[in-house]
Scaffold this active site. Structure first.
Site, PDB file in Angstrom:
ATOM      1  N   GLN A 113      37.961  33.676  45.891  1.00 35.84           N
ATOM      2  CA  GLN A 113      39.002  32.661  46.044  1.00 35.84           C
ATOM      3  C   GLN A 113      38.405  31.340  46.550  1.00 35.84           C
ATOM      4  OE1 GLN A 113      42.449  33.240  45.353  1.00 35.84           O
ATOM      5  NE2 GLN A 113      42.604  31.022  45.609  1.00 35.84           N
ATOM      6  N   ASP A 134      37.133  34.690  36.432  1.00 33.51           N
ATOM      7  CA  ASP A 134      37.576  33.305  36.593  1.00 33.51           C
ATOM      8  C   ASP A 134      36.900  32.389  35.570  1.00 33.51           C
ATOM      9  OD1 ASP A 134      39.571  32.610  38.323  1.00 33.51           O
ATOM     10  OD2 ASP A 134      38.295  32.535  40.099  1.00 33.51           O
ATOM     11  N   LYS A 186      48.113  38.263  43.835  1.00 34.97           N
ATOM     12  CA  LYS A 186      47.201  38.797  42.805  1.00 34.97           C
ATOM     13  C   LYS A 186      47.071  40.309  42.954  1.00 34.97           C
ATOM     14  CE  LYS A 186      44.561  34.557  42.201  1.00 34.97           C
ATOM     15  NZ  LYS A 186      43.582  33.674  42.813  1.00 34.97           N
TER      16      LYS A 186
END
Ligand code: NDP
Length: 314
Positions: free
Chosen positions: A113, A136, A69
């Site tokens: 994460q 997200d 990422k």
């Protein structure tokens, strides 16, 4: 081809060889469009979108994702801020970091994460992220906005699926969509997105009865279960568009010493029947990071009172 009901089943295999939906190529194009927009933001407004990624613990797979990422974020011309914390980081420290990132004007997107260690309440951490920076799309406010059609930040994997479907099918009105899996990350947001496209949506899960009959009705099938090859070609409606979200690592001993990634759909048999299908790897997976970058640019635009780029948001 949408339905395929008129096809003589005896001739099906000769006629139907699915188009392979190349997620890698589509993700490359999407990231190039993100990079163009980043250049425009920098030149016209002096803005550099910034993405902060927080990883707690040393899980090797998560470390690979976070590195990837970061690299892709920098390649698109954006700032990447990586926060790698030890596995025993107290929840309070994590919440304090999220608060600092919420207040940091150089940070437009925050991603924590998952999975988090057991001593941390993941829902509390995700809901501490500013909804405007929640790239997200897991904050309860964004979940509610998506459900009520109010311009939400959309979770990256279903957003990637939507982009692939729009590119391949265009108008999806009236199509029967079946989604296998009801997770907050994939299944439920996917259902909301396809409802908004005027599909007739069915969500299946581990308690669903007559799954094969249900799947056979699907013009659009999204499989997000995590069971290798559970959907055989015989369940797939001729001409259907099949998105295989599943990522399953087959153990080395079954694969002659080499691990192999497979999806939830038996690719070989499904590709003989479907109209289009995503492979694993190289299908939905690459779109997830591309959509994370798109969400970060969109967040940067909204935070600064600018319109997010067309085609990169739902
Ligand atoms: P979850 O484990 O959270 O959800 C799995 C879902 O599948 C559940 O709703 C479960 O039902 C359902 N399910 C389990 N067994 C069956 C069955 N026999 N028949 C029908 N439904 C069943 O998984 P995720 O949604 O997080 O992920 C799903 C897959 O997608 C995984 O392989 C994951 O690795 C992959 N993935 C890929 C991403 C990408 O970037 N390409 C991103 C995210 C996930 P129930 O709710 O009843 O338990």
């Amino acid at each position: 081809m949408r339905g395929g009901e008129d096809i003589d089943p005896g001739r099906r295999n000769a006629l139907m060889t699915a188009k392979i939906l190349d997620g890698r190529a589509f993700a490359d194009t999407t990231r190039a469009r993100v990079a163009e927009h980043v250049t425009r933001l920098r030149n016209d407004h002096g803005l550099v979108p910034g993405l902060a990624v927080v990883l707690v613990g040393e899980d090797p797979a998560s470390q690979v994702y976070v590195r990837s990422k970061g690299r892709k974020t920098r390649e698109a011309g954006m700032e990447s801020f990586e926060h790698l914390l030890p596995a025993d980081t107290p929840e309070g420290d994590l919440l304090a970091l999220v608060e600092r990132l919420n207040a940091d004007p150089a940070v437009h997107g925050i991603l924590v994460q998952l999975p988090l260690p057991d001593h941390v309440d993941a829902a509390r951490v995700l809901d501490a992220i500013s909804p405007a920076k929640d790239v997200d799309g897991f904050h309860v406010l964004n979940v509610g906005r998506l459900g009520t059609g109010q311009g939400a930040m959309v979770p990256c994997t279903p957003l990637g699926c939507l982009m692939l479907l729009r590119d391949h099918l265009g108008d999806m009105s009236g199509l029967d969509a079946v989604i296998l899996g009801r997770s907050n990350i994939v299944g439920k947001p996917m259902a909301q997105l396809l409802l908004a496209e005027n599909c007739t949506v069915t969500i299946a899960h581990s308690r669903t009865r007559d799954l094969d009959a249900l799947v056979r009705r699907a013009d659009i099938l999204v499989a997000a279960v995590g069971r290798p090859g559970m959907v055989p070609g015989g369940w797939v409606k001729p001409g259907a568009t099949v998105l295989d979200v599943g990522i399953n690592r087959l153990p080395a001993e079954e694969e002659g010493g080499k691990t192999r990634l497979v999806g939830d759909v038996d690719f070989a048999s499904a590709a003989e029947v479907a109209g289009a299908i995503t492979p694993v790897p190289g299908g939905v997976g690459p779109m997830t990071i591309a959509c994370l970058l798109a969400n970060t640019v969109a967040a940067c635009c909204r935070i600064n009172g600018l319109r997010p780029p067309e085609g990169l948001t739902p």
